[in-house]
Write a protein that holds these residues in place. Structure first.
Motif, short mmCIF file in Angstrom:
data_model
loop_
_atom_site.label_atom_id
_atom_site.label_comp_id
_atom_site.label_asym_id
_atom_site.label_seq_id
_atom_site.Cartn_x
_atom_site.Cartn_y
_atom_site.Cartn_z
N ARG A 14 20.51 42.02 33.66
CA ARG A 14 21.72 42.20 34.45
C ARG A 14 22.90 42.51 33.55
N ALA A 15 23.73 43.42 34.05
CA ALA A 15 24.95 43.75 33.33
C ALA A 15 25.93 42.58 33.41
N VAL A 16 26.86 42.54 32.48
CA VAL A 16 27.91 41.54 32.51
C VAL A 16 29.08 42.13 33.29
N LEU A 17 29.22 41.70 34.53
CA LEU A 17 30.28 42.20 35.41
C LEU A 17 31.17 41.04 35.81
N VAL A 18 32.25 40.86 35.08
CA VAL A 18 33.18 39.77 35.37
C VAL A 18 34.60 40.33 35.41
N GLU A 19 35.46 39.66 36.17
CA GLU A 19 36.85 40.06 36.22
C GLU A 19 37.48 39.92 34.84
N HIS A 20 38.45 40.81 34.55
CA HIS A 20 39.08 40.81 33.23
C HIS A 20 40.54 40.39 33.34
N GLU A 21 41.01 39.72 32.31
CA GLU A 21 42.42 39.35 32.26
C GLU A 21 43.25 40.62 32.08
N ALA A 22 44.31 40.75 32.84
CA ALA A 22 45.11 41.96 32.82
C ALA A 22 46.26 41.84 31.83
N SER A 23 46.60 42.97 31.21
CA SER A 23 47.80 43.04 30.40
C SER A 23 48.99 43.26 31.34
N ALA A 24 50.18 43.31 30.78
CA ALA A 24 51.37 43.44 31.63
C ALA A 24 51.41 44.78 32.36
N ARG A 25 50.92 45.84 31.71
CA ARG A 25 50.96 47.18 32.30
C ARG A 25 49.54 47.72 32.39
N LEU A 26 49.26 48.39 33.50
CA LEU A 26 47.96 49.01 33.71
C LEU A 26 48.10 50.52 33.55
N VAL A 27 47.27 51.11 32.69
CA VAL A 27 47.27 52.56 32.52
C VAL A 27 46.52 53.17 33.70
N VAL A 28 47.23 53.97 34.49
CA VAL A 28 46.60 54.57 35.67
C VAL A 28 46.28 56.05 35.47
N ALA A 29 46.85 56.64 34.42
CA ALA A 29 46.55 58.03 34.06
C ALA A 29 47.07 58.27 32.65
#
Length: 629
Positions: free
Chosen positions: A18-33
């Motif tokens: 099984r793959a490791v699929l877990v939620e990740h801690e987010a940084s302050a800004r998300l790169v969307v493009a």
């Protein structure tokens, strides 16, 4: 890399790790493009990414170098930020575009915007000089019906270099895990190339937790040298699975099956094996799905592989009353040169095709897995089912992949069986299913095949209807027997066989005369023209002798004027020979009358059977059974 196989395992383990699929801690800004200024391959026009509008400039994938006086903007297909879609479907209320720069003397940067009608305006600007980092921002508060954002650079006093441009938004509390699933069948080299394109973008791959390769063929991807190299780069993220050939439905569903079992909040990104992949599109789809206000299906658009500047369609919907897929959603661009045109109006989709589509695991939990329909309409059915359950579907502009042009595929093919059968299943599940009207639609279509001497295509269509009427049990094996039988049956019809143009059986090249089509008949007279063509075919009042008809001229109302036609295959790789055969025409007409009478009489009962069977057909246990065949 982990590996598995169905049945006796030729490699690796009997079950995939099984793959490791877990939620990740987010940084302050998300790169969307990201600011991508050049195409991933010379096959694609760089002007889809950035426009050099004056002076001289040199571009790299993520770097722009402008000489003094040069002006470059990203008001392009891949250069724009889809402001309207973010305002409508996400929680984002402001976007920031930041970049590194090196400017000799003063340079100007403009943040520009359009509205739904394509009118441009300047939102913000900044003068830059020296070497540093800067950003501009825009509120997403006036783009509801349409409009996009882009940046424009002007090297005023001297050279200017721009690098590492990113569009960012406030991050959500956590980042969802993401898994790519690539389904492949005997396109080992193509699949390996697609994987290589993914692995070549480490920033995009960093946001992906697993890459499932579901190999259903006999020409195994794992035996490609390039695959071995890619496997080393992807490491444990790559999960290679072999299983029986269950078509695109079975291959894509396997990734959904695996990922949703691990994490009910994962993003599952489905991707064809034979596309030309733009990795940036994967990043954009995944980022968009992380900031939607609710779990949302997100699709990339399709650009033509052989005409890479052209968009297939902005967004699609299906017309179940006519069994037609790929209908253009209102205000959609279609077959548009995206170097010359822009999509400013927001276009809402009915479904997303699976050449590249993200499906949140919450959808799978709520509505189940796709139906085991083998090929065609599986993505449409799932999209319609998801919308009926309350899930939004978005086809994201400025995210696209290149897929084989549909008009280069000849419709006289075994795939027609699955198109007909599966479209009827989808109509039965998700429409009023007016069998009287459907009977009229199918009568016209089959009659056109018969009068244009496509007897095998008429048979293929009738087999699709007959197997639909057989009920849900026709899906019991996932489509493998249907594929085998329809291919064998079609071989009985000579015009289904493609021949080299220089070796047409029974035809001297000197005897062939090219005949182009006249004007298309008026729509109001089409039924009369069908009847007239059928009568003339029946009475032998056709033009005798061998004629040659180009693929683009091979309309039913034209080909039916002759009794012997050599028609160019849509692939342009050979020809088909159509010969008037009144015995076949008579048999097929009688069969059509009988089958469509059955459709009208039995349609409601069969509809109920499919609706009753839907929960079981889309259940995990049913798919587990199919994978163990």
């Amino acid at each position: 890399m982990t590996m598995s196989a169905a049945g006796k395992p030729p490699i690796g383990n009997a079950e995939p790790e099984r793959a490791v699929l877990v939620e990740h801690e987010a940084s302050a800004r998300l790169v969307v493009a990201r600011g991508v200024f050049a195409a991933p391959t010379p096959r694609v026009d760089d002007d889809l990414y950035a426009r050099i509008r004056g002076g001289k400039a040199h571009r790299e994938r993520f770097v722009l170098n402008l000489e003094k006086g040069a002006r470059v903007d990203t008001n392009t297909y891949f250069g724009r930020f889809a402001a309207s879609y973010y305002q409508k479907w996400t929680t984002v209320r402001e976007v920031r575009v930041g970049f590194c720069f090196e400017a000799v003397g003063q340079a100007t940067v403009l943040l520009r915007a359009s509205d739904a009608e394509g009118h441009a305006r300047t939102v913000s600007s900044v003068q830059i000089e020296g070497s540093s980092v800067t950003s501009l921002s825009a509120a997403l508060d006036c783009f509801l019906d349409g409009g996009a954002l882009w940046v424009e650079f002007v090297a005023v006093d001297g050279p200017l270099t721009i690098r590492d441009l990113e569009w960012t938004v406030d991050s959500p509390s956590t980042i969802r895990p993401a898994a790519i699933t690539i389904c492949t069948f005997n396109r080992a080299a193509d699949c390996a190339q697609t994987l290589a394109a993914i692995a070549a973008d480490p920033v995009m791959v960093a946001g992906i937790d697993a890459v499932y390769v579901v190999d259903q063929g006999t020409d195994h991807v794992s035996e490609q040298r390039l695959f071995v190299e890619v496997a080393e780069r992807l490491g444990e993220k790559l999960i290679y699975i072999r299983q029986p050939n269950l078509g695109g439905a079975g291959g894509f569903t396997r990734g959904m099956y695996e990922a949703s079992a691990i994490n009910e909040h994962a993003n599952v990104i489905l991707m064809d094996d034979d596309i030309l992949c733009e990795p940036e599109s994967v990043l954009r789809m995944n980022a968009f799905a992380n900031v939607t206000s609710e779990p949302t299906l997100v699709g990339a658009q399709m650009l033509y592989l052989m005409n890479p500047r052209n968009l297939h369609v902005s967004a699609e919907e299906a017309d179940l009353t006519k069994l037609k897929a790929g209908r253009w959603a209102q205000n959609s661009l279609h077959d548009a040169d995206m170097v010359k045109k822009q999509q400013d109006r927001r276009v809402d989709a009915g479904y997303n095709a699976w050449w590249s589509c993200l499906i949140p695991a919450e959808v799978i939990t709520r509505i189940g897995l796709p139906l085991p329909m083998f090929f065609q309409w599986d993505d449409i059915e799932y999209g319609i089912r998801a919308r009926a359950a309350g899930f939004v579907t978005v086809t994201l502009p400025n995210a696209g992949v290149w897929h084989a042009d549909f008009h280069w595929k000849d419709r006289d093919d075994w795939a027609k069986y699955f198109s007909v059968r599966n479209s009827l299943i989808v109509a039965a599940l998700h429409s009023d299913f007016d069998t009287a009207e459907l009977g009229k639609v199918l009568t016209r279509e089959i009659t056109e095949y018969i009068v244009s001497m496509q007897y095998g295509l008429a048979h293929t269509t009738l087999r699709g209807i007959e197997d639909f009427l057989a009920g849900p049990d026709v899906l019991a094996d996932g489509g493998q027997m249907a594929l085998k039988s329809i291919r064998e049956e079609r071989m009985r019809f000579p015009e289904t066989i493609k021949h080299p143009a220089h070796a047409v059986p029974g035809v001297r090249r000197a005897d062939v005369v090219v005949r182009k089509a006249g004007p298309r008949p008026d729509k109001k007279r089409l039924d009369l023209v069908r009847a007239k063509r059928a009568a003339y075919q029946w009475l032998g009042r056709t033009q005798h002798g061998v004629v040659s008809i180009p693929a683009g001229e091979a309309h039913w109302w034209h080909v039916s004027l002759f009794d012997h036609a050599v028609v160019t295959d849509a692939s342009q790789s050979g020809v088909r020979v159509r010969t008037r055969d009144m015995y076949a025409a008579r048999q097929l007409t009688r069969r059509m009358t009988s089958v469509l009478r059955r459709l009208r009489a039995e349609g409601a009962q069969v509809q109920s059977r499919y609706r009753d069977a839907l929960p079981q057909l889309s259940d995990r246990q049913n798919w587990a059974r199919l994978y163990e065949q």
